[in-house]
Write a protein that holds these residues in place. Structure first.
Motif, PDB file in Angstrom:
ATOM      1  N   LEU A   1       0.873  -1.180   0.000  1.00  0.00           N
ATOM      2  CA  LEU A   1       0.000   0.000   0.000  1.00  0.00           C
ATOM      3  C   LEU A   1       0.905   1.223   0.000  1.00  0.00           C
TER       4      LEU A   1
ATOM      5  N   VAL B   1      -8.775   7.727   1.394  1.00  0.00           N
ATOM      6  CA  VAL B   1      -9.597   7.257   2.517  1.00  0.00           C
ATOM      7  C   VAL B   1     -10.351   8.440   3.134  1.00  0.00           C
TER       8      VAL B   1
ATOM      9  N   ARG C   1     -13.079   9.787   0.607  1.00  0.00           N
ATOM     10  CA  ARG C   1     -14.279   8.945   0.562  1.00  0.00           C
ATOM     11  C   ARG C   1     -15.171   9.189   1.780  1.00  0.00           C
TER      12      ARG C   1
ATOM     13  N   LEU D   1      -1.183   5.295  11.101  1.00  0.00           N
ATOM     14  CA  LEU D   1      -1.913   4.100  11.536  1.00  0.00           C
ATOM     15  C   LEU D   1      -2.354   4.134  12.994  1.00  0.00           C
TER      16      LEU D   1
ATOM     17  N   PHE E   1     -11.562   8.657  11.870  1.00  0.00           N
ATOM     18  CA  PHE E   1     -12.794   7.858  11.895  1.00  0.00           C
ATOM     19  C   PHE E   1     -13.576   8.078  13.192  1.00  0.00           C
TER      20      PHE E   1
ATOM     21  N   THR F   1     -17.450   8.999  12.733  1.00  0.00           N
ATOM     22  CA  THR F   1     -18.417   8.103  13.365  1.00  0.00           C
ATOM     23  C   THR F   1     -19.221   8.814  14.444  1.00  0.00           C
TER      24      THR F   1
ATOM     25  N   LYS G   1     -25.735   2.303   8.458  1.00  0.00           N
ATOM     26  CA  LYS G   1     -24.305   2.032   8.280  1.00  0.00           C
ATOM     27  C   LYS G   1     -23.899   2.141   6.818  1.00  0.00           C
TER      28      LYS G   1
ATOM     29  N   TYR H   1     -22.858   5.543   6.054  1.00  0.00           N
ATOM     30  CA  TYR H   1     -21.538   5.827   6.615  1.00  0.00           C
ATOM     31  C   TYR H   1     -20.444   5.230   5.736  1.00  0.00           C
ATOM     32  N   LEU H   2     -20.636   3.984   5.304  1.00  0.00           N
ATOM     33  CA  LEU H   2     -19.605   3.321   4.506  1.00  0.00           C
ATOM     34  C   LEU H   2     -19.560   3.860   3.080  1.00  0.00           C
TER      35      LEU H   2
ATOM     36  N   PHE I   1     -20.402   1.103  -2.871  1.00  0.00           N
ATOM     37  CA  PHE I   1     -19.312   0.220  -3.314  1.00  0.00           C
ATOM     38  C   PHE I   1     -19.515  -0.152  -4.780  1.00  0.00           C
TER      39      PHE I   1
ATOM     40  N   ALA J   1      -0.873  -2.448   8.076  1.00  0.00           N
ATOM     41  CA  ALA J   1      -2.054  -1.583   8.005  1.00  0.00           C
ATOM     42  C   ALA J   1      -3.323  -2.265   8.492  1.00  0.00           C
TER      43      ALA J   1
ATOM     44  N   VAL K   1      -3.146  -2.648  13.783  1.00  0.00           N
ATOM     45  CA  VAL K   1      -4.125  -1.564  13.981  1.00  0.00           C
ATOM     46  C   VAL K   1      -5.315  -2.097  14.784  1.00  0.00           C
TER      47      VAL K   1
ATOM     48  N   SER L   1      -6.653  -4.536  -1.090  1.00  0.00           N
ATOM     49  CA  SER L   1      -6.382  -3.158  -0.660  1.00  0.00           C
ATOM     50  C   SER L   1      -7.671  -2.352  -0.538  1.00  0.00           C
TER      51      SER L   1
ATOM     52  N   LEU M   1      -9.190  -0.730   2.934  1.00  0.00           N
ATOM     53  CA  LEU M   1      -9.246   0.726   3.084  1.00  0.00           C
ATOM     54  C   LEU M   1     -10.647   1.305   2.977  1.00  0.00           C
ATOM     55  N   THR M   2     -11.531   0.651   2.223  1.00  0.00           N
ATOM     56  CA  THR M   2     -12.875   1.231   2.067  1.00  0.00           C
ATOM     57  C   THR M   2     -13.921   0.513   2.904  1.00  0.00           C
ATOM     58  N   PHE M   3     -13.611  -0.692   3.341  1.00  0.00           N
ATOM     59  CA  PHE M   3     -14.596  -1.401   4.154  1.00  0.00           C
ATOM     60  C   PHE M   3     -14.075  -1.771   5.551  1.00  0.00           C
TER      61      PHE M   3
ATOM     62  N   LEU N   1     -11.347  -1.219   7.584  1.00  0.00           N
ATOM     63  CA  LEU N   1     -10.906  -0.227   8.573  1.00  0.00           C
ATOM     64  C   LEU N   1     -12.025   0.740   8.962  1.00  0.00           C
ATOM     65  N   PRO N   2     -12.755   1.341   8.001  1.00  0.00           N
ATOM     66  CA  PRO N   2     -13.856   2.233   8.410  1.00  0.00           C
ATOM     67  C   PRO N   2     -14.910   1.512   9.257  1.00  0.00           C
ATOM     68  N   ASN N   3     -15.205   0.274   8.888  1.00  0.00           N
ATOM     69  CA  ASN N   3     -16.221  -0.474   9.627  1.00  0.00           C
ATOM     70  C   ASN N   3     -15.738  -0.818  11.033  1.00  0.00           C
TER      71      ASN N   3
ATOM     72  N   PHE O   1     -13.444   0.800  12.897  1.00  0.00           N
ATOM     73  CA  PHE O   1     -13.394   1.998  13.754  1.00  0.00           C
ATOM     74  C   PHE O   1     -14.801   2.515  14.062  1.00  0.00           C
ATOM     75  N   PHE O   2     -15.736   2.263  13.165  1.00  0.00           N
ATOM     76  CA  PHE O   2     -17.131   2.628  13.446  1.00  0.00           C
ATOM     77  C   PHE O   2     -17.585   1.962  14.748  1.00  0.00           C
ATOM     78  N   HIS O   3     -17.342   0.678  14.869  1.00  0.00           N
ATOM     79  CA  HIS O   3     -17.860  -0.048  16.036  1.00  0.00           C
ATOM     80  C   HIS O   3     -17.077   0.272  17.310  1.00  0.00           C
TER      81      HIS O   3
END
Lengths: 168, 168
Positions: free
Chosen positions: A3, A12, A15, A134, A142, A146, A161, A164-165, A168, B8, B12, B130, B134-136, B138-140, B142-144
């Motif tokens: 990455l 990131v 988005r 990181l 986030f 959030t 959710k 939020y996401l 895709f 990454a 994390v 990747s 990065l799009t699902f 990690l954001p998901n 940190f959301f929770h």
């Protein structure tokens, strides 16, 4: 390469800020339909000593801005945190996105080892670029996106959710 | 190489899950001091149609587990989502951390281009590693974690952003 530092940061933020902007629009639509005062929604928070919606948007903006600035060794634009209305929050997000769009991916090359000093009320934190991104920048970013979402949900805005996401 | 897919993802998740475990401990201490029923805290949510604290911990656990499993092309452990007590939530986090500790960094090499199919109630989503991370993932994730924090704050637990971010 697995990455790039650019790939794991600027897109990131872009988005999630786009998704956040759409969440605010849904908040406005809900407020209009439910007869809820928009200024009340903008000032809502999850706890008396937590930042309100306006502050969460400002910190999400700053988290993204400072990450791009620190990782490129430059200064981002100055945002004076004066937003109180939804329209101003949209402008803040748009200004942040305009700045992020101006960042050249090449300027983040090698930033994983760049020394970064992050100043906070607790003093200075010393990172290299990868640990900064990181362990601080992404979790912090986030957190604010959030929490803004959580405030909207807490005030009854019918988002989910998937909003939020993002698509895709 | 800038960032490895392992760097990454797994560390994390480990860091944030450790912080989340400590946040729960602070919730328990606050409940004991304030005479708040722990089962009420475990069942608290930010909105009537949002997952309670227990559900946020379960989803944070699953987000991390599925990310490691998908990126390594393996199956993670099965967690049946039966936790209701704080002690069970700590065990869930510990089990997730034990699984993450078992992941060999070498098994994520090349995962940035691995085809990943993520199944949800909305159907299948197709990613490469990747974009999945990065799009699902990690954001998901940190959301929770953030929503769990928000529930604790909303119920008066005296935690702060520094607890969410963890020690530096």
């Amino acid at each position: 390469m697995s990455l790039s530092m650019y790939e794991a940061s600027v897109p990131v933020f872009q988005r999630a800020l786009g998704n956040l902007d759409a969440l605010l629009r849904q908040g406005e639509e809900h407020a209009a339909a439910a007869g809820l005062d928009l200024s009340e929604l903008a000032a809502a928070s999850l706890a008396p000593d937590m930042l309100p919606l306006t502050g969460q948007i400002q910190r999400a903006s700053d988290s993204a801005k400072f990450a791009a600035a620190h990782l490129t060794g430059t200064s981002g634009p100055s945002f004076p945190d004066t937003e109180t209305s939804f329209e101003e929050l949209h402008q803040r997000i748009a200004a942040t996105l305009a700045y992020l769009a101006s960042v050249d991916p090449a300027d983040l090359e090698g930033s994983e080892t760049r020394a970064i000093v992050q100043k906070s009320q607790r003093g200075e934190r010393h990172f290299v670029g990868s640990s900064y991104l990181l362990t601080f920048a992404l979790p912090n970013f986030f957190f604010h996106v959030t929490t803004a979402y959580g405030i909207l949900r807490h005030k009854g805005v019918p988002v989910g959710k998937a909003d939020y996401l993002g698509a895709f």
